[in-house]
Design an enzyme around this catalytic site. Sequence first.
Site, PDB file in Angstrom:
ATOM      1  N   MET A 247     -44.082 -17.254  -5.431  1.00  0.00           N
ATOM      2  CA  MET A 247     -43.578 -18.521  -4.875  1.00  0.00           C
ATOM      3  C   MET A 247     -44.699 -19.473  -4.460  1.00  0.00           C
ATOM      4  SD  MET A 247     -42.088 -17.092  -1.297  1.00  0.00           S
ATOM      5  CE  MET A 247     -43.080 -16.085  -0.205  1.00  0.00           C
ATOM      6  N   HIS A 264     -40.224 -16.479   8.072  1.00  0.00           N
ATOM      7  CA  HIS A 264     -40.713 -15.782   9.277  1.00  0.00           C
ATOM      8  C   HIS A 264     -41.815 -14.764   8.936  1.00  0.00           C
ATOM      9  CE1 HIS A 264     -37.860 -11.989   9.574  1.00  0.00           C
ATOM     10  NE2 HIS A 264     -38.383 -12.115   8.375  1.00  0.00           N
TER      11      HIS A 264
HETATM   12  C1  LIG Z   1     -38.487  -9.840   4.311  1.00  0.00           C
HETATM   13  S1  LIG Z   1     -38.187  -9.682   2.598  1.00  0.00           S
HETATM   14  C2  LIG Z   1     -36.676 -10.605   2.449  1.00  0.00           C
HETATM   15  C3  LIG Z   1     -35.888 -10.224   1.239  1.00  0.00           C
HETATM   16  C4  LIG Z   1     -34.558 -10.979   1.108  1.00  0.00           C
HETATM   17  N1  LIG Z   1     -34.723 -12.405   1.134  1.00  0.00           N
HETATM   18  C5  LIG Z   1     -33.636 -10.553   2.207  1.00  0.00           C
HETATM   19  O1  LIG Z   1     -33.563 -11.210   3.242  1.00  0.00           O
HETATM   20  O2  LIG Z   1     -32.980  -9.520   2.053  1.00  0.00           O
HETATM   21  C6  LIG Z   1     -39.388 -10.777   1.903  1.00  0.00           C
HETATM   22  C7  LIG Z   1     -39.343 -10.856   0.397  1.00  0.00           C
HETATM   23  O3  LIG Z   1     -40.334 -11.788  -0.041  1.00  0.00           O
HETATM   24  C8  LIG Z   1     -40.902 -11.295  -1.231  1.00  0.00           C
HETATM   25  N2  LIG Z   1     -42.208 -11.927  -1.463  1.00  0.00           N
HETATM   26  C9  LIG Z   1     -43.363 -11.705  -0.782  1.00  0.00           C
HETATM   27  N3  LIG Z   1     -44.343 -12.472  -1.297  1.00  0.00           N
HETATM   28  C10 LIG Z   1     -43.801 -13.182  -2.322  1.00  0.00           C
HETATM   29  C11 LIG Z   1     -44.321 -14.142  -3.240  1.00  0.00           C
HETATM   30  N4  LIG Z   1     -45.601 -14.520  -3.178  1.00  0.00           N
HETATM   31  N5  LIG Z   1     -43.483 -14.674  -4.167  1.00  0.00           N
HETATM   32  C12 LIG Z   1     -42.178 -14.280  -4.229  1.00  0.00           C
HETATM   33  N6  LIG Z   1     -41.625 -13.382  -3.367  1.00  0.00           N
HETATM   34  C13 LIG Z   1     -42.430 -12.840  -2.430  1.00  0.00           C
HETATM   35  C14 LIG Z   1     -41.000  -9.806  -0.965  1.00  0.00           C
HETATM   36  O4  LIG Z   1     -41.192  -9.063  -2.144  1.00  0.00           O
HETATM   37  C15 LIG Z   1     -39.665  -9.540  -0.284  1.00  0.00           C
HETATM   38  O5  LIG Z   1     -38.655  -9.215  -1.203  1.00  0.00           O
END
Ligand SMILES: C[S@@+](CC[C@H](N)C(=O)[O-])C[C@H]1O[C@@H](n2cnc3c(N)ncnc32)[C@H](O)[C@@H]1O
Length: 356
Positions: A247, A264
């Site tokens: 992202m 967060h």
């Molecule tokens: C706290 S989890 C939340 C997952 C989902 N949105 C939920 O609430 O169930 C954070 C998510 O962000 C993703 N993530 C972390 N860095 C990322 C990046 N650079 N690009 C895309 N996704 C990313 C992680 O793999 C993870 O699935």
Amino acid sequence: MARASSTEEEAVSAEEMLAAQAQVYNVVMGHIGTMCLKSAIELNILEIVHNAHVLSHSDLLSKLPNVPPWKSPFVHRIMRLLAQMGYFKIGNKDEEVLYSLTPLSKMFLLKNKPLSLSPYLGLLTPPWTNVWYSLSDWLQSDGKGCMFEFEHGKSTWDIASHNPELNSGFNEAMAADSRVIMKAVVDQCSEAFKGLHTLVDVGGGTGTSALAIAQAHPGLKCTVYDLPHVIASVPPNSLIDAISGNMFESIPQADAIFLKWILHDWTDEDCVKILKKCKDAIPNGGGKVIIVDFVLNDNKNSSETFTQLLFDASMMAYTDGKERTEYEWKRIFLDAGFTDYKITPIGLRSLIEVFP
Ligand SMILES: C[S@@+](CC[C@H](N)C(=O)[O-])C[C@H]1O[C@@H](n2cnc3c(N)ncnc32)[C@H](O)[C@@H]1O
């Protein structure tokens, strides 16, 4: 009333002193109740009791073949503690102890229930738990990065990408949370999705939220977007698309970008970068970003604030992020070039619509 001490500074009654002592003990030993619950879940005790509706202690033991008979009293003592915590009911009949589930454990802790939060207790293992032993060292160290990075040398997302077991445990916990909160989101906030044709759930894990939105809004094409090791675990589904990517580099175009429990995880500076990418991905007129996250409560005495602050501390441990007040949210929205926002509270969290 009896006094515990005659000095003015310590002029508390014996009752007050003992109540305060009990309060401190409850905090010091709170993790013991948590670990007993985790063990009951690991041993399928909730399912065993539920299948019988009401189960005697001896029948429970007969269904735990790996527990030697001499440990029977320990099982009862654990059940007694969990009953005190509200997860079981305990009764007696003809000198037999009887167990049954409470509505709380039926709804949230049975593994096969749609709203089960049992995967969340799976996070009570290293490498998640051991970071807390480093809190004081981490605070006194000059190194950058969160406690998790201090302890393990890599970010949460890096470790997850190299450790399939940890990756799937984390993804399951996120999906469990999503099944609960998304039920409320689609029930209470359906207006926020009206008029949209496409939506991308950025950092959407294995697609639980995107699927809930797609099911509630059949005309809305939903896509889950996450890192490759997460997208690899998205169950095949005809209702949502799954795309892998970063992202911080690019976000697929859509009428709306959905961000649940994403911002967060990141510093204000990183949030502004992510939000700018979101802004590039949506139309200037009619597009929006939809965030599901905490907005820190002003009422410091509410039990909701306590839960929110526990999550804030966990962000400190596992990510570089934090929970934010409305003022802090507003600042990052404006810094990313958005002009307006609308907050709709849903339980502990809020749905925040952010407009270009
Ligand atoms: C706290 S989890 C939340 C997952 C989902 N949105 C939920 O609430 O169930 C954070 C998510 O962000 C993703 N993530 C972390 N860095 C990322 C990046 N650079 N690009 C895309 N996704 C990313 C992680 O793999 C993870 O699935």
